[in-house]
Design a protein around this motif. Structure first.
Motif, PDB file in Angstrom:
ATOM      1  N   THR A   1       0.836  -1.209   0.000  1.00 32.09           N
ATOM      2  CA  THR A   1       0.000   0.000   0.000  1.00 32.09           C
ATOM      3  C   THR A   1       0.866   1.252   0.000  1.00 32.09           C
ATOM      4  OG1 THR A   1      -1.747  -1.160   1.187  1.00 32.09           O
ATOM      5  CG2 THR A   1      -1.817   1.244   1.247  1.00 32.09           C
TER       6      THR A   1
ATOM      7  N   LYS B   1       2.143   2.424  -3.379  1.00 30.39           N
ATOM      8  CA  LYS B   1       1.261   3.056  -4.367  1.00 30.39           C
ATOM      9  C   LYS B   1       1.506   4.564  -4.466  1.00 30.39           C
ATOM     10  CE  LYS B   1      -2.514  -0.228  -3.680  1.00 30.39           C
ATOM     11  NZ  LYS B   1      -3.717  -0.421  -2.851  1.00 30.39           N
ATOM     12  N   THR B   2       1.901   5.175  -3.333  1.00 31.59           N
ATOM     13  CA  THR B   2       2.013   6.644  -3.352  1.00 31.59           C
ATOM     14  C   THR B   2       3.416   7.156  -3.022  1.00 31.59           C
ATOM     15  OG1 THR B   2       1.302   6.691  -1.039  1.00 31.59           O
ATOM     16  CG2 THR B   2      -0.404   7.005  -2.704  1.00 31.59           C
TER      17      THR B   2
END
Lengths: 68, 68, 68, 68, 68, 68, 68, 68, 68, 68, 68, 68
Positions: free
Chosen positions: F29, F32-33
């Motif tokens: 997760t 992703k950024t």
């Protein structure tokens, strides 16, 4: 800014009115004999129980003050 | 003074009215089943947030009581 | 239940009205820019002293929120 | 939401199949005598070695449950 | 070896004869109500002072015992 | 070697398949950024219990990544 | 009960006769200049070794006393 | 029981297969040069990330062994 | 004084010139993207060794800044 | 004074005669293979219980010695 | 060797020239009012940032001195 | 990447020239007898005071090296 030096003392305030009041009691007692109080940090919160109820809260602070 | 022995249990009280009230709730619940409660120590303060506001405060205490 | 993932940010709220209010200020400020706030944990309580009195309380929180 | 109160107990589970299984063993044993189990937190991971190999893993948990 | 499960309780023993005796008092009191005591770990040593002398030593133990 | 600078974020991954999988979920997760993920450190392992069984494991990581 | 305030000082006692005696030495020295001593807490145990044997034990205490 | 003496060494095992395998690798490497291995305790879990995925897990153990 | 709110980020600076320079690098990098930087606290000092010499020092800081 | 360098090893001494004796056992065993022992620090006190009584005390020390 | 007793005070030195200089400032200020200074231990390193640059470093020391 | 295994030793370097030099002294002494040194982590900073001035700084490191 001059190179200030600070000392820290450890004071425990008690109160039957909760944590914020115990902190105020610790600081106002320290203020009687120490000058230039600058900050505090909470290091422990305890309390005593009598007759199955909280009787008072004890908050232990490190209190910092500037040395002259 | 006799050589008393104490036991400590860890209880988490919750309250929508802040830390002091959460402590009182933890102690009053412990008092229902344990005798001779003597002191507490705060070991953690947490809380839940719902709809972007604090919903309740959780204060975890170690509560000490004298064994008979 | 899906395998949620959370992020934690560390925010310090201040208040001249004590610890519970400082927590509320930290959370309401975080709520302006972060969604899905879920829980907080107190990691430090400090404060400043001026004119020998507590001026404000600083409560540092870890605030957790669900990532989307 | 009512002002729930929780108790935490410290349980050590062991397993010859690794950490996740030791956690499951601790929780399932606690479930035999305690109701309303709600969360756990790992506080220590240890293990014993015999004949120069890991014989079992010991995971110590704090397990929280709601008091009624 | 079966996958044993242990529980830990926190007991504070006191003694006017020093730390080793306080530990023994804590363990012998625990032994009255708990079976299969297996190990202890010292978590805190404190004491009370009266008339400017140490009156007794308090040693807080985690005591582990096997659940059946 | 240039004087690299890194930032650390704190991410909690959850999984119903144990600790290693919760770590993988947290990292994927974060990926992703955030770019240039470099290392992680486990800071806490908790979990939720429902119907007296472990429902999911929560592993909180500090994840470090290089700033450009 | 009045809202007492306490101060804590950190004192290291040494002894060639072990830990309990080092604690007693620390407290009796503190008692020469401070009134109303109330409790102590052990914060560190160290010692020096000479000629491959323990020469003395050093026990560092926090000693609390009531401010008047 | 004789008064055994133990030594502890700190070993970090790595694995691309998760925490349990990293522990096994640490212990089996220690077993090559140390005799009488007795227990371990996990002191840190870290890992490296490459190409945005966990490449390996590093588990640091204190490993205790009996001195002869 | 208004009830300011602060956020803390964790940044690791590196330098081949020692700890003070690593701190300066961390702060100057943070200053590129964050406004109102106010204080820092050292949380860890590590470093890498190559060819049996210290190659660079890594100082991890919590850096606090005022939210607007 | 030359710029001495010290190494620390972690040794656990056991004794059926209490903490001070366990420390002495750890130091005298370390003295068999290490020269220039200089100081120790207590890092943990544990013990085993058999037949509901303390069988022996285990004191874990960091022992520092000067490298030549 | 007589059974010396030591007291520890907590002093924070500041400097615009880095950590080593802040330590020296703390010790030289303590030396004005306390005799027989013997050792120090660093307990915290913080600093203030103004105009996006480190303005000064604050090193908090425990300073030990022998009581007469 | 093979599943490397590392060992950590704890070394204290001293210097009359400050912290960075004490670290370098610790590492260069370790390099005389250990191969494949890889990283260090500062675990404690202390120092001695003589004639009311800092005489030397002691930095205790954990130093990690790859086992072959």
């Amino acid at each position: 800014m001059p190179d200030n030096v600070y000392k820290t003392v450890e004071i425990t305030g008690t109160s039957s009115s909760g944590m914020d009041d115990a902190i105020a009691n610790a600081v106002s007692t320290a203020a009687k004999t120490l000058r230039n109080l600058d900050w505090y940090q909470v290091v422990e919160v305890r309390g005593h129980i009598e007759e199955q109820e909280v009787i008072h809260t004890q908050v232990t602070l490190k209190i910092g003050f500037r040395l002259e």
